[in-house]
Design a protein around this motif. Structure first.
Motif, PDB file in Angstrom:
ATOM      1  N   LEU A   1       0.465   9.658 -13.231  1.00 26.52           N
ATOM      2  CA  LEU A   1       0.604   9.325 -11.818  1.00 26.52           C
ATOM      3  C   LEU A   1      -0.043   7.979 -11.514  1.00 26.52           C
ATOM      4  O   LEU A   1       0.528   7.155 -10.781  1.00 26.52           O
ATOM      5  N   GLU A   2      -1.234   7.764 -12.086  1.00 24.40           N
ATOM      6  CA  GLU A   2      -1.933   6.504 -11.838  1.00 24.40           C
ATOM      7  C   GLU A   2      -1.162   5.327 -12.448  1.00 24.40           C
ATOM      8  O   GLU A   2      -1.115   4.234 -11.855  1.00 24.40           O
ATOM      9  N   GLU A   3      -0.560   5.526 -13.620  1.00 26.44           N
ATOM     10  CA  GLU A   3       0.237   4.466 -14.240  1.00 26.44           C
ATOM     11  C   GLU A   3       1.443   4.120 -13.362  1.00 26.44           C
ATOM     12  O   GLU A   3       1.791   2.945 -13.199  1.00 26.44           O
ATOM     13  N   TYR A   4       2.065   5.131 -12.804  1.00 30.01           N
ATOM     14  CA  TYR A   4       3.210   4.920 -11.911  1.00 30.01           C
ATOM     15  C   TYR A   4       2.786   4.118 -10.680  1.00 30.01           C
ATOM     16  O   TYR A   4       3.473   3.167 -10.269  1.00 30.01           O
ATOM     17  N   LEU A   5       1.641   4.466 -10.102  1.00 26.76           N
ATOM     18  CA  LEU A   5       1.152   3.754  -8.925  1.00 26.76           C
ATOM     19  C   LEU A   5       0.790   2.306  -9.259  1.00 26.76           C
ATOM     20  O   LEU A   5       1.053   1.394  -8.467  1.00 26.76           O
ATOM     21  N   ARG A   6       0.210   2.105 -10.446  1.00 25.97           N
ATOM     22  CA  ARG A   6      -0.088   0.733 -10.858  1.00 25.97           C
ATOM     23  C   ARG A   6       1.189  -0.076 -11.023  1.00 25.97           C
ATOM     24  O   ARG A   6       1.242  -1.265 -10.660  1.00 25.97           O
ATOM     25  N   GLY A   7       2.223   0.558 -11.549  1.00 28.10           N
ATOM     26  CA  GLY A   7       3.506  -0.124 -11.683  1.00 28.10           C
ATOM     27  C   GLY A   7       4.094  -0.513 -10.336  1.00 28.10           C
ATOM     28  O   GLY A   7       4.650  -1.603 -10.183  1.00 28.10           O
ATOM     29  N   LEU A   8       3.965   0.381  -9.355  1.00 25.31           N
ATOM     30  CA  LEU A   8       4.453   0.069  -8.010  1.00 25.31           C
ATOM     31  C   LEU A   8       3.686  -1.103  -7.412  1.00 25.31           C
ATOM     32  O   LEU A   8       4.262  -1.982  -6.766  1.00 25.31           O
TER      33      LEU A   8
ATOM     34  N   GLY B   1       4.809  -5.216  -6.186  1.00 27.00           N
ATOM     35  CA  GLY B   1       4.637  -5.763  -4.850  1.00 27.00           C
ATOM     36  C   GLY B   1       4.560  -4.764  -3.721  1.00 27.00           C
ATOM     37  O   GLY B   1       4.617  -5.161  -2.548  1.00 27.00           O
ATOM     38  N   ARG B   2       4.424  -3.472  -4.030  1.00 20.92           N
ATOM     39  CA  ARG B   2       4.295  -2.489  -2.949  1.00 20.92           C
ATOM     40  C   ARG B   2       2.974  -2.712  -2.214  1.00 20.92           C
ATOM     41  O   ARG B   2       1.935  -2.914  -2.836  1.00 20.92           O
ATOM     42  N   VAL B   3       3.019  -2.661  -0.889  1.00 18.98           N
ATOM     43  CA  VAL B   3       1.819  -2.903  -0.084  1.00 18.98           C
ATOM     44  C   VAL B   3       0.935  -1.672  -0.082  1.00 18.98           C
ATOM     45  O   VAL B   3       1.347  -0.571  -0.475  1.00 18.98           O
ATOM     46  N   SER B   4      -0.301  -1.847   0.397  1.00 21.78           N
ATOM     47  CA  SER B   4      -1.303  -0.782   0.344  1.00 21.78           C
ATOM     48  C   SER B   4      -0.844   0.474   1.081  1.00 21.78           C
ATOM     49  O   SER B   4      -1.004   1.588   0.587  1.00 21.78           O
ATOM     50  N   GLY B   5      -0.278   0.316   2.286  1.00 27.19           N
ATOM     51  CA  GLY B   5       0.155   1.479   3.053  1.00 27.19           C
ATOM     52  C   GLY B   5       1.232   2.276   2.337  1.00 27.19           C
ATOM     53  O   GLY B   5       1.207   3.518   2.325  1.00 27.19           O
ATOM     54  N   THR B   6       2.173   1.585   1.726  1.00 27.16           N
ATOM     55  CA  THR B   6       3.239   2.253   0.981  1.00 27.16           C
ATOM     56  C   THR B   6       2.666   2.988  -0.221  1.00 27.16           C
ATOM     57  O   THR B   6       3.072   4.119  -0.529  1.00 27.16           O
ATOM     58  N   LEU B   7       1.708   2.352  -0.907  1.00 27.44           N
ATOM     59  CA  LEU B   7       1.087   2.990  -2.066  1.00 27.44           C
ATOM     60  C   LEU B   7       0.355   4.259  -1.667  1.00 27.44           C
ATOM     61  O   LEU B   7       0.366   5.251  -2.410  1.00 27.44           O
ATOM     62  N   ASP B   8      -0.274   4.259  -0.492  1.00 27.26           N
ATOM     63  CA  ASP B   8      -0.967   5.455  -0.013  1.00 27.26           C
ATOM     64  C   ASP B   8       0.013   6.612   0.180  1.00 27.26           C
ATOM     65  O   ASP B   8      -0.286   7.762  -0.158  1.00 27.26           O
ATOM     66  N   VAL B   9       1.187   6.290   0.737  1.00 25.99           N
ATOM     67  CA  VAL B   9       2.199   7.322   0.952  1.00 25.99           C
ATOM     68  C   VAL B   9       2.688   7.877  -0.382  1.00 25.99           C
ATOM     69  O   VAL B   9       2.811   9.095  -0.568  1.00 25.99           O
ATOM     70  N   TYR B  10       2.975   6.977  -1.326  1.00 26.72           N
ATOM     71  CA  TYR B  10       3.419   7.416  -2.646  1.00 26.72           C
ATOM     72  C   TYR B  10       2.357   8.267  -3.326  1.00 26.72           C
ATOM     73  O   TYR B  10       2.668   9.273  -3.979  1.00 26.72           O
ATOM     74  N   ARG B  11       1.093   7.856  -3.201  1.00 22.78           N
ATOM     75  CA  ARG B  11       0.009   8.618  -3.825  1.00 22.78           C
ATOM     76  C   ARG B  11      -0.039  10.035  -3.256  1.00 22.78           C
ATOM     77  O   ARG B  11      -0.147  11.015  -4.010  1.00 22.78           O
ATOM     78  N   ARG B  12       0.016  10.153  -1.942  1.00 18.88           N
ATOM     79  CA  ARG B  12      -0.006  11.478  -1.320  1.00 18.88           C
ATOM     80  C   ARG B  12       1.142  12.341  -1.821  1.00 18.88           C
ATOM     81  O   ARG B  12       0.954  13.513  -2.161  1.00 18.88           O
ATOM     82  N   ASN B  13       2.331  11.749  -1.877  1.00 19.08           N
ATOM     83  CA  ASN B  13       3.510  12.537  -2.206  1.00 19.08           C
ATOM     84  C   ASN B  13       3.549  12.974  -3.661  1.00 19.08           C
ATOM     85  O   ASN B  13       3.890  14.125  -3.966  1.00 19.08           O
ATOM     86  N   ILE B  14       3.203  12.069  -4.589  1.00 21.04           N
ATOM     87  CA  ILE B  14       3.289  12.461  -5.998  1.00 21.04           C
ATOM     88  C   ILE B  14       2.153  13.416  -6.374  1.00 21.04           C
ATOM     89  O   ILE B  14       2.334  14.303  -7.222  1.00 21.04           O
ATOM     90  N   PHE B  15       0.985  13.276  -5.735  1.00 23.18           N
ATOM     91  CA  PHE B  15      -0.087  14.229  -6.011  1.00 23.18           C
ATOM     92  C   PHE B  15       0.214  15.584  -5.377  1.00 23.18           C
ATOM     93  O   PHE B  15      -0.208  16.624  -5.893  1.00 23.18           O
ATOM     94  N   ALA B  16       0.935  15.590  -4.256  1.00 21.65           N
ATOM     95  CA  ALA B  16       1.367  16.865  -3.663  1.00 21.65           C
ATOM     96  C   ALA B  16       2.319  17.578  -4.622  1.00 21.65           C
ATOM     97  O   ALA B  16       2.240  18.803  -4.795  1.00 21.65           O
TER      98      ALA B  16
END
Length: 290
Positions: free
Chosen positions: A31-38, A42-57
């Motif tokens: 999951l962390e590797e995927y987020l680093r790739g995003l 160029g994904r912004v911080s707010g978008t990354l937060d949403v992705y983090r919530r969703n993939i950890f859910a």
């Protein structure tokens, strides 16, 4: 004479039967590797937060071995809908999970298709909540009564229900992880007393309080199905029969009380400042006070 087999036919007979692709063993590092790739794309911080919530859910919703099998994403979609999430939110969750599967090279595990977005989300009122409790009590359904009160008084995520154990009642707060974040769930004293009494009456001396007859922790479907039946008995719309609506009611109640407290603080501060102004302030004509 011995029958001569075609070489291709011979290979076909000796080849073991084909099976589907194995499941994907998922780790938090994936999951962390995927987020680093995003982030690198160029994904912004707010978008990354949403992705983090969703993939950890999604990760939290997987079985204990954290293995993703074919159809798991589709099942997760149905679970989210049964818990009261809007189609728009479900689509966002599935989009993040599908992206994770693509990143790990397992498009065969993705969920296909999107739900029609609907911005209308059911809101459970406090009157309806109290009606659910009184109906459960009138029908002598103590476990269901406690489930409604638990979700409506603590904001506990449904997947963390097995964490409500006899041992957990010794403390006032329970540490849980939901959607990649750590939460402190406060169990009010009145609720802990009711849960302890329930455990004693049912001979539960350790482990989860809410279990099936076979002793397994109560699952998502069993909880939502029970809430739907209670809604019908209590004359509450069935689309509100889920822990998600109860959690939103708990959050809305807290927000309302918090805003009232903030207003009282502002009024108290204003009275203090006005009193000080009367004693040492200048008036509008530039004359100092007494």
């Amino acid at each position: 004479m011995e029958a001569v087999l075609d070489p291709a036919e011979n290979r076909r007979h000796r080849r073991p039967p084909r099976t589907g692709p194995p499941g994907l063993s998922l780790t938090e590092e994936n999951l962390e590797e995927y987020l680093r790739g995003l982030k690198e794309r160029g994904r912004v911080s707010g978008t990354l937060d949403v992705y983090r919530r969703n993939i950890f859910a999604f990760y939290d919703a997987l079985p204990e071995d954290k293995t993703v099998q074919a159809g798991d994403l589709s099942r997760w979609r149905q679970e989210l809908l049964s818990e009261g999430y809007s189609p728009r939110t479900v689509n966002a969750c599935l989009s993040a999970a599908n992206g994770l599967m693509a990143f790990l090279g397992r498009r065969d595990l993705q969920s296909v298709g999107a739900l029609e977005a609907d911005d209308v989300q059911p809101e459970l009122t406090r009157t309806e909540y109290l009606r659910l409790l009184s109906t459960a009590r009138a029908l002598n359904k103590e476990r269901l009564y406690l489930l409604v009160k638990l979700f409506g008084s603590t904001g506990l995520p449904l997947q963390e229900l097995p964490r409500i154990t006899v041992e957990a009642l010794d403390g006032q707060r329970l540490v849980v992880r939901s959607s990649g974040t750590v939460q402190l769930i406060r169990i009010p004293d009145f609720l802990r007393q009711e849960l302890r009494a329930y455990a004693q009456r049912n001979g539960i001396v350790s482990g989860p309080l809410f279990c099936t007859r076979q002793g397994k922790p109560l699952g998502r479907s069993a909880v939502t199905d029970s809430l739907k039946r209670l809604c019908r008995d209590a004359r509450v719309p069935e689309e509100k029969a889920n822990p998600r609506c109860l959690k939103r009611l708990w959050q809305a109640t807290q927000d309302s009380i918090r805003s009232q407290v903030e207003l009282l603080v502002e009024q108290a501060c204003d009275r203090l400042l006005e009193s000080e102004q009367l004693s040492i302030g200048w008036d509008s004509r530039g004359v100092r006070g007494p």
